[in-house]
Structure formats: structure tokens, C-alpha cells
Design an enzyme around this catalytic site. Structure first.
Site, PDB file in Angstrom:
ATOM      1  N   HIS A  25       0.844  -1.233   0.099  1.00 27.96           N
ATOM      2  CA  HIS A  25       0.081  -0.054   0.051  1.00 27.96           C
ATOM      3  C   HIS A  25       0.750   1.231  -0.024  1.00 27.96           C
ATOM      4  O   HIS A  25       1.537   1.282   0.964  1.00 27.96           O
ATOM      5  CB  HIS A  25      -0.913  -0.077   1.362  1.00 27.96           C
ATOM      6  CG  HIS A  25      -1.794   1.187   1.408  1.00 27.96           C
ATOM      7  ND1 HIS A  25      -1.768   1.798   2.581  1.00 27.96           N
ATOM      8  CD2 HIS A  25      -2.821   1.448   0.600  1.00 27.96           C
ATOM      9  CE1 HIS A  25      -2.565   3.043   2.352  1.00 27.96           C
ATOM     10  NE2 HIS A  25      -3.298   2.733   1.331  1.00 27.96           N
ATOM     11  N   ARG A  26       0.931   1.985  -1.293  1.00 29.07           N
ATOM     12  CA  ARG A  26       1.713   3.131  -1.216  1.00 29.07           C
ATOM     13  C   ARG A  26       3.148   2.903  -1.320  1.00 29.07           C
ATOM     14  O   ARG A  26       3.941   3.646  -0.716  1.00 29.07           O
ATOM     15  CB  ARG A  26       1.418   4.253  -0.364  1.00 29.07           C
ATOM     16  CG  ARG A  26      -0.041   4.615  -0.290  1.00 29.07           C
ATOM     17  CD  ARG A  26      -0.333   5.883   0.869  1.00 29.07           C
ATOM     18  NE  ARG A  26      -1.728   5.910   1.153  1.00 29.07           N
ATOM     19  CZ  ARG A  26      -2.164   6.494   2.078  1.00 29.07           C
ATOM     20  NH1 ARG A  26      -1.429   7.383   2.757  1.00 29.07           N
ATOM     21  NH2 ARG A  26      -3.475   6.576   2.480  1.00 29.07           N
ATOM     22  N   GLU A  52       0.544  -0.923  -4.535  1.00 27.50           N
ATOM     23  CA  GLU A  52      -0.582   0.029  -4.940  1.00 27.50           C
ATOM     24  C   GLU A  52      -0.052   1.384  -4.822  1.00 27.50           C
ATOM     25  O   GLU A  52       0.679   1.679  -3.854  1.00 27.50           O
ATOM     26  CB  GLU A  52      -1.678  -0.157  -3.751  1.00 27.50           C
ATOM     27  CG  GLU A  52      -3.028   0.553  -3.818  1.00 27.50           C
ATOM     28  CD  GLU A  52      -2.989   1.945  -3.177  1.00 27.50           C
ATOM     29  OE1 GLU A  52      -4.302   2.567  -3.177  1.00 27.50           O
ATOM     30  OE2 GLU A  52      -2.028   2.283  -2.584  1.00 27.50           O
ATOM     31  N   ASP A  54      -1.079   5.783  -5.548  1.00 31.82           N
ATOM     32  CA  ASP A  54      -2.137   7.006  -5.968  1.00 31.82           C
ATOM     33  C   ASP A  54      -1.722   7.884  -6.790  1.00 31.82           C
ATOM     34  O   ASP A  54      -0.317   8.193  -6.805  1.00 31.82           O
ATOM     35  CB  ASP A  54      -2.596   7.699  -4.684  1.00 31.82           C
ATOM     36  CG  ASP A  54      -2.933   6.739  -3.419  1.00 31.82           C
ATOM     37  OD1 ASP A  54      -3.882   5.922  -3.444  1.00 31.82           O
ATOM     38  OD2 ASP A  54      -2.009   6.787  -2.537  1.00 31.82           O
ATOM     39  N   HIS A  67      -0.604  10.653  -2.508  1.00 28.92           N
ATOM     40  CA  HIS A  67      -2.108  10.436  -2.178  1.00 28.92           C
ATOM     41  C   HIS A  67      -3.017  11.640  -1.870  1.00 28.92           C
ATOM     42  O   HIS A  67      -4.281  11.706  -2.282  1.00 28.92           O
ATOM     43  CB  HIS A  67      -2.129   9.701  -0.824  1.00 28.92           C
ATOM     44  CG  HIS A  67      -3.386   9.200  -0.179  1.00 28.92           C
ATOM     45  ND1 HIS A  67      -3.854  10.157   0.659  1.00 28.92           N
ATOM     46  CD2 HIS A  67      -4.043   8.086  -0.212  1.00 28.92           C
ATOM     47  CE1 HIS A  67      -5.055   9.642   1.208  1.00 28.92           C
ATOM     48  NE2 HIS A  67      -5.338   8.237   0.622  1.00 28.92           N
ATOM     49  N   GLU A 127      -4.247   3.527  -8.156  1.00 25.39           N
ATOM     50  CA  GLU A 127      -5.266   3.944  -7.886  1.00 25.39           C
ATOM     51  C   GLU A 127      -5.786   5.583  -8.374  1.00 25.39           C
ATOM     52  O   GLU A 127      -4.908   6.412  -8.005  1.00 25.39           O
ATOM     53  CB  GLU A 127      -5.539   4.127  -6.338  1.00 25.39           C
ATOM     54  CG  GLU A 127      -6.953   4.820  -5.761  1.00 25.39           C
ATOM     55  CD  GLU A 127      -6.900   5.041  -4.374  1.00 25.39           C
ATOM     56  OE1 GLU A 127      -6.141   4.414  -3.774  1.00 25.39           O
ATOM     57  OE2 GLU A 127      -7.943   5.768  -4.139  1.00 25.39           O
ATOM     58  N   LYS A 129      -6.884   9.075  -8.202  1.00 27.47           N
ATOM     59  CA  LYS A 129      -7.686  10.096  -7.179  1.00 27.47           C
ATOM     60  C   LYS A 129      -8.410  10.933  -8.031  1.00 27.47           C
ATOM     61  O   LYS A 129      -7.937  11.538  -8.945  1.00 27.47           O
ATOM     62  CB  LYS A 129      -6.808  10.444  -6.232  1.00 27.47           C
ATOM     63  CG  LYS A 129      -5.861   9.665  -5.249  1.00 27.47           C
ATOM     64  CD  LYS A 129      -6.814   9.217  -4.296  1.00 27.47           C
ATOM     65  CE  LYS A 129      -6.403   8.473  -3.217  1.00 27.47           C
ATOM     66  NZ  LYS A 129      -7.292   7.615  -2.168  1.00 27.47           N
ATOM     67  N   ASP A 249       0.523  -2.007   4.472  1.00 24.55           N
ATOM     68  CA  ASP A 249       1.557  -1.197   4.415  1.00 24.55           C
ATOM     69  C   ASP A 249       3.101  -1.975   4.697  1.00 24.55           C
ATOM     70  O   ASP A 249       4.129  -1.476   4.499  1.00 24.55           O
ATOM     71  CB  ASP A 249       1.518  -0.189   5.540  1.00 24.55           C
ATOM     72  CG  ASP A 249       0.355   0.872   5.509  1.00 24.55           C
ATOM     73  OD1 ASP A 249      -0.024   1.275   4.311  1.00 24.55           O
ATOM     74  OD2 ASP A 249      -0.314   1.244   6.624  1.00 24.55           O
TER      75      ASP A 249
HETATM   76  O1  G3P Z   1      -6.380   0.947  -2.611  1.00 22.28           O
HETATM   77  C1  G3P Z   1      -6.563   0.963  -1.430  1.00 22.28           C
HETATM   78  C2  G3P Z   1      -6.441   2.131  -0.552  1.00 22.28           C
HETATM   79  O2  G3P Z   1      -5.178   2.894  -0.920  1.00 22.28           O
HETATM   80  C3  G3P Z   1      -7.582   3.150  -0.591  1.00 22.28           C
HETATM   81  O3  G3P Z   1      -7.540   4.271   0.348  1.00 22.28           O
HETATM   82  O4  G3P Z   1      -6.915   6.560   1.041  1.00 22.28           O
HETATM   83  O5  G3P Z   1      -5.151   4.818   1.221  1.00 22.28           O
HETATM   84  O6  G3P Z   1      -5.730   5.670  -1.231  1.00 22.28           O
HETATM   85  P1  G3P Z   1      -6.309   5.370   0.498  1.00 22.28           P
HETATM   86 MG    MG Z   2      -4.786   4.295  -2.279  1.00 27.54          MG
END
Ligand code: G3P
Ligand code: MG
Length: 256
Positions: A25-26, A52, A54, A67, A127, A129, A249
Site C-alpha cells: 500500500h503506497r 498500490e 495513488d 495520495h 489508484e 484519485k 503497508d
Molecule cells: O487502494 C486501497 C487504498 O489505497 C484506498 O485508500 O486512501 O489509502 O488511497 P487510500
Molecule cells: Mg490508495
């Protein structure tokens, strides 16, 4: 549903997902500044196959991997993405807010990340945004499509978004891509909403999941990944019900 032979044990000996269903995640954002090359390199070092990240547009229409809709939290600079050019964003220190060891780490563009991750052998969940400063959905999705079209042949891409309009537009541009609808809690009419996009995957907050839902989605061939879980115990009852993957994470805790 994942076949038993494809499952791995997490490093806590609890059941877990297949190795290629652990998404950082990120990047490995527990140990490196989120959405930076350092975090993606850390994910690869931990053995993750997917990250993943953003993306959003800068003032001059470049896709930035970040993000928030401003650089305030994740850099030493300040300002909204809609007021900053890609060149200005690229000059900021996007690492020392996390730890002085990462001083000088840059906030990258999607093009820069695709180049680096091709070398790391990583696949990307992009992802998209949707922020208030974005002027046009077409501009946003065309920029994503142009960037991912330049990826190396071995790199897999999936697209996720909280905005179904982004996914619908991406489907028109690249119908071969896996699309994932992002929800906190999955709505009761999920099947109709997915069919309308059309999307084949759900990325849901792990607290918004239940065994009954997962049995229904897996029976329909819909993939479900849980975000953002950093403790294998949180998901332990879901794998047998059909949970596909996790967005975390700290990928190493799910990678056995
Ligand atoms: O892709 C899952 C997660 O990243 C969604 O929430 O706010 O962390 O981008 P956020
Ligand atoms: Mg995300």
C-alpha cells in the site's frame, strides 16, 4: 476462490493469500515514505510482486504519484497540486518528513515510477484519485492511459478508484485492464454497480467485509482485496470464504 495449493502461510503461521495477491500500500509505506521510489524498492526487497499507488494531476497536467491533493503532509514543501507544476513538485523533498534517512527522496511522476518498477519487476495497482482541482475526467484518464501504455511488456497493471466514472472511462480506453471498485463498506447493490462499469474486482476496507459477502462474490467470480490491513489476524477468517488479496503497508507480514 484461491486453491489451497496456491495459499501461503503468513510469517505468523496464519492462513494468507497467494504471494502475488499481496499488494504494498503506497509501497512498503510502514518502513519508507509512502508513494516514493524508496517505498516501492522496499516492497520489492520484501518479496512483494505488486504495489498500490495513488495518482493525481499537477497544475500542468502531469500525473503525480501522491495520495493527498496537496504536498503538505508528505514533503517539506506546501501547496495544492492544482497550484504546482510537476517540475516544482519534483524539486521537493518527499522523504525527510518520514525519516531523515530518506532526505532528498522525490515525489515521483507516474512515468518515473513505471520506469523504476519495470526494473524492480513489480506490477502496479494504479489508484486514480479524483480531486477538486481536476478540470476534466478525460484529461485524467487519458494521462493514465498514456503513461501505462509505455510500461514494459512484463509489467501487469490494474486500475482502482473510489470514483466509478474513472473506471468507466478507463474501461472505454483499455477494456482489457482489470478494474477494481474501491469502497469502504461494500453496498448491497454491489453486483449491479460493478456490472455498470463493468468491473470484476472490489477493493474494500477490511472492516467492511464479512464472510457472507465474500461467499457471494467468490461464487460470482468477483475478486475482493482488503485494505489496509497490517495484521494477518484481522483477515484470518476471510481467506476460506473467498477473500482474494490484501493491500498492506507492511507486505512482509503476509509474505511468509
Ligand atoms: O487502494 C486501497 C487504498 O489505497 C484506498 O485508500 O486512501 O489509502 O488511497 P487510500
Ligand atoms: Mg490508495
Amino acid at each position: 476462490m484461491i486453491a489451497a495449493k496456491d495459499k501461503i502461510m503468513t510469517n505468523t503461521s496464519l492462513p494468507g493469500p497467494a504471494r502475488d495477491e499481496v499488494q504494498a500500500h503506497r509501497g512498503a509505506s510502514a518502513i519508507a515514505p509512502e508513494n516514493t521510489i524508496a517505498a516501492f524498492r522496499a516492497a520489492a526487497d520484501q518479496g512483494a510482486k505488486w504495489v498500490e499507488l495513488d495518482v493525481a494531476l499537477s497544475a500542468d497536467g502531469e500525473l503525480i504519484v501522491i495520495h493527498d491533493d496537496s504536498v503538505d503532509r508528505t514533503s517539506t514543501g506546501s501547496g495544492s497540486l492544482g497550484d504546482l507544476t510537476a517540475e516544482q513538485i519534483g524539486q521537493l523533498d518527499g522523504g525527510s518528513w518520514f525519516d531523515s534517512r530518506f532526505a532528498g527522496e522525490r515525489i515521483p511522476t507516474l512515468a518515473e515510477v513505471i520506469k523504476a518498477l519495470g526494473e524492480f519487476g513489480l506490477n502496479i495497482n494504479v489508484e486514480i484519485k479524483q480531486h477538486k482541482h481536476h478540470q476534466s475526467l478525460d484529461q485524467l484518464v487519458n494521462a493514465v492511459h498514456a503513461a501505462i501504455s509505455k510500461r514494459p511488456a512484463h509489467m501487469q497493471i490494474m486500475i482502482s478508484s473510489f470514483d466509478p466514472e474513472c473506471l468507466k472511462a478507463m474501461h472505454k480506453l483499455a477494456p482489457e485492464l482489470e478494474l477494481a471498485m474501491l469502497w469502504g463498506r461494500v453496498p448491497d447493490n454491489w453486483e449491479a454497480l460493478l456490472a455498470d462499469i463493468p468491473a470484476t474486482s472490489i477493493h474494500a476496507h477490511y472492516k467492511g467485509l464479512c464472510i457472507g459477502l465474500l461467499e457471494q462474490t467468490s461464487a460470482k467470480g468477483i475478486k475482493v482485496r482488503a485494505w489496509t490491513s497490517n495484521d494477518p489476524i484481522e483477515l484470518v477468517s476471510f481467506w476460506g470464504a473467498g477473500l482474494t488479496g490484501v493491500i498492506t503497508d507492511n507486505p512482509k507480514i503476509f509474505l511468509g
